[in-house]
Design an enzyme around this catalytic site. Sequence first.
Site, mmCIF file in Angstrom:
data_model
loop_
_atom_site.group_PDB
_atom_site.id
_atom_site.type_symbol
_atom_site.label_atom_id
_atom_site.label_comp_id
_atom_site.label_asym_id
_atom_site.label_seq_id
_atom_site.Cartn_x
_atom_site.Cartn_y
_atom_site.Cartn_z
ATOM 1 C CG ASP A 172 -7.933 0.729 3.208
ATOM 2 O OD1 ASP A 172 -8.817 -0.108 2.804
ATOM 3 O OD2 ASP A 172 -6.947 0.843 3.040
ATOM 4 C CE LYS A 214 -4.228 -1.902 1.984
ATOM 5 N NZ LYS A 214 -5.314 -1.759 3.119
#
Length: 287
Positions: free
Chosen positions: A107, A70
């Site tokens: 997210d 990420k």
Amino acid sequence: MTSLPPLAQVIGDPIAQSKSPIIHRFWLEKLGLSGDYTAAHVSAEHLADYLGTSRTKSGWVGCNVTMPHKQDIIPLLDALDPTAAKLGAVNTVVRSDDGLLTGYNTDAGGFLEPLRQELANNHLFRMARILGTGGAARAIIAALADQGFTLVVAGRDPAKARALLDKLAPEGEHHAIHLSHFADTTDFAFDDREGCMDLIVNASPLGMTGNEPLAFDLSHAPPRSIVYDIVTSPVETALLTEAKAAGFRTIGGLAMLIGQAAIAFEKFYGTPPPRAHDAELMKRLSQ
């Protein structure tokens, strides 16, 4: 426009446990759309090669990004959405028609979705104990700070936790501690939590299939806490099982996964997913 049906993927190392293909294929099927969504095992040393090949592959529209990429993927992209830039973490990459790769972070939105009803209420005080300092934790720290929470972030490196708080939640009296703080029983007498909102969030891979267990003693959870574990494999983690048995409300990682997947799905395929089928999807994911 692509000449082949759109293909999106999820990449990570490991990746076999990912449930993202089930979610996106379920929605594609319900909508009757052509296209596919697959999982691709991509190690750190092959991340650049994967993106280089994919950006020229006919039909490839983008990918979701899971651990441990990420943050490492950011220098390999052409542009960043402001949220991803602020968080320093990307979980969704979208290819434009001219082959440019833009990184997004869904997210935060996915994490907050199952909490929206509770967050709509007014609270005297909001506190969250967040376990973990990785990419998902970054989004959760920023999201909860924006919702008025006082944060306690626990990690193996408290200095890293402090740095994340200073960057993502500079306002407020937040705290950074070692993860081991929550492992042992405490006899701390919590004050009256009526009218308060308390969260316990496992934002780490601890407790995931193949990983170390999470050491968290529920004596650290104030009365009426919501226990939220973002791990999706297993669906019912040891933390969630113990919290339910102790009478706490719980939220599993599938809720966040579906929420963030919904945002990514629209970016990949150009249409929102059919959320009226969430109950059916949740049942399929739990099998």
